[in-house]
Design a protein around this motif. Sequence first.
Motif, PDB file in Angstrom:
ATOM      1  N   ALA A 164       0.855  -1.185   0.000  1.00 24.71           N
ATOM      2  CA  ALA A 164       0.000   0.000   0.000  1.00 24.71           C
ATOM      3  C   ALA A 164       0.895   1.240   0.000  1.00 24.71           C
ATOM      4  N   LYS A 165       0.247   2.402  -0.039  1.00 23.26           N
ATOM      5  CA  LYS A 165       0.951   3.668   0.134  1.00 23.26           C
ATOM      6  C   LYS A 165       0.819   4.073   1.602  1.00 23.26           C
ATOM      7  N   TYR A 166       1.903   4.614   2.150  1.00 28.21           N
ATOM      8  CA  TYR A 166       1.922   4.964   3.558  1.00 28.21           C
ATOM      9  C   TYR A 166       2.264   6.448   3.737  1.00 28.21           C
ATOM     10  N   TYR A 167       1.572   7.053   4.679  1.00 25.10           N
ATOM     11  CA  TYR A 167       1.806   8.458   5.003  1.00 25.10           C
ATOM     12  C   TYR A 167       1.828   8.609   6.517  1.00 25.10           C
ATOM     13  N   PHE A 168       2.665   9.520   7.013  1.00 26.89           N
ATOM     14  CA  PHE A 168       2.583   9.859   8.429  1.00 26.89           C
ATOM     15  C   PHE A 168       1.262  10.577   8.703  1.00 26.89           C
ATOM     16  N   VAL A 169       0.733  10.399   9.899  1.00 22.33           N
ATOM     17  CA  VAL A 169      -0.448  11.187  10.283  1.00 22.33           C
ATOM     18  C   VAL A 169      -0.048  12.660  10.255  1.00 22.33           C
ATOM     19  N   PRO A 170      -1.011  13.584  10.018  1.00 22.18           N
ATOM     20  CA  PRO A 170      -0.665  14.990   9.773  1.00 22.18           C
ATOM     21  C   PRO A 170       0.254  15.623  10.810  1.00 22.18           C
ATOM     22  N   GLN A 171       0.005  15.410  12.091  1.00 18.61           N
ATOM     23  CA  GLN A 171       0.824  16.071  13.102  1.00 18.61           C
ATOM     24  C   GLN A 171       2.267  15.583  13.083  1.00 18.61           C
ATOM     25  N   ILE A 188      -1.049   6.593   8.043  1.00 21.90           N
ATOM     26  CA  ILE A 188      -2.286   6.398   7.289  1.00 21.90           C
ATOM     27  C   ILE A 188      -1.948   5.440   6.159  1.00 21.90           C
ATOM     28  N   VAL A 189      -2.686   4.354   6.073  1.00 24.03           N
ATOM     29  CA  VAL A 189      -2.480   3.350   5.024  1.00 24.03           C
ATOM     30  C   VAL A 189      -3.501   3.605   3.918  1.00 24.03           C
ATOM     31  N   SER A 190      -3.029   3.803   2.697  1.00 27.42           N
ATOM     32  CA  SER A 190      -3.903   4.090   1.564  1.00 27.42           C
ATOM     33  C   SER A 190      -3.813   2.954   0.552  1.00 27.42           C
ATOM     34  N   GLU A 219      -8.575   4.356   3.191  1.00 29.78           N
ATOM     35  CA  GLU A 219      -7.568   4.858   4.116  1.00 29.78           C
ATOM     36  C   GLU A 219      -7.881   4.383   5.535  1.00 29.78           C
ATOM     37  N   THR A 220      -6.880   3.782   6.168  1.00 22.72           N
ATOM     38  CA  THR A 220      -7.056   3.284   7.530  1.00 22.72           C
ATOM     39  C   THR A 220      -5.841   3.684   8.359  1.00 22.72           C
ATOM     40  N   PRO A 221      -6.028   3.841   9.672  1.00 23.17           N
ATOM     41  CA  PRO A 221      -4.886   4.187  10.529  1.00 23.17           C
ATOM     42  C   PRO A 221      -4.009   2.962  10.798  1.00 23.17           C
ATOM     43  N   LEU A 222      -2.734   3.206  11.054  1.00 23.06           N
ATOM     44  CA  LEU A 222      -1.807   2.137  11.421  1.00 23.06           C
ATOM     45  C   LEU A 222      -1.068   2.584  12.684  1.00 23.06           C
TER      46      LEU A 222
END
Length: 216
Positions: free
Chosen positions: A123-130, A153-155, A160-163
């Motif tokens: 998947a694509k992974y992103y840090f949570v905004p903060q 955030i897993v996309s 999109e789901t939290p990890l």
Amino acid sequence: MIDFTKLLEEIKASPYEEVMITAPHTGVVTFGPLKVGDKVSGPSGTWKEKPGTLIATLDRERNPKPIAASQKGEVSALRTELEGCFVEAGTSLATVRHFRSKDEVLRILLQQALHLFTAPERAKYYFVPQVDTKVKVSGCSSVSVHDGMELFIVSRMKRETPLYYTGPAGVIYAVYFQHNENVDAGQPLIGVCPPDQVQQIEEVVRKVRMDWEEQD
């Protein structure tokens, strides 16, 4: 505690990686003018869009496919006895002896020293905004993590789901994923370092950057 000096000496004793070049599918193989001992280059360009040195060509139903070196180095083996033969997918065609770069040595050392938090799925992974804001402003080492912390955030497939992070508490020392790129399951996302080992790791990193000699 990891004995970094011993680990570095082991890498120095065997600074090469043998990279096998294999047939990606079935076909008739032909080799070019390369011979054992020749230098080859790997992919280049901003996006690695320029292929490396041509190793061989695989012809399948009159559709020739070039097979290029995936790393720079020296040809240590070449299966020229297969010239003109039909080969199966996965057949070894050549071996390139690749001398590890500073960055590759550091990657080996850090993956031994850090706690690697890996991707649970492709998947694509992103840090949570903060966290993302803090990384961009102050660097990843400014972020402390603890077990159960919402970190990514897993996309995947428009979902999109939290990890949540699982593992020992510490600071993020290394980030292994790229923005907007897929990460395969099992690949590391971040490397976490206990706070009391950061200085020791920094000293090892400085030593490698100063002492490790690159090869052309």
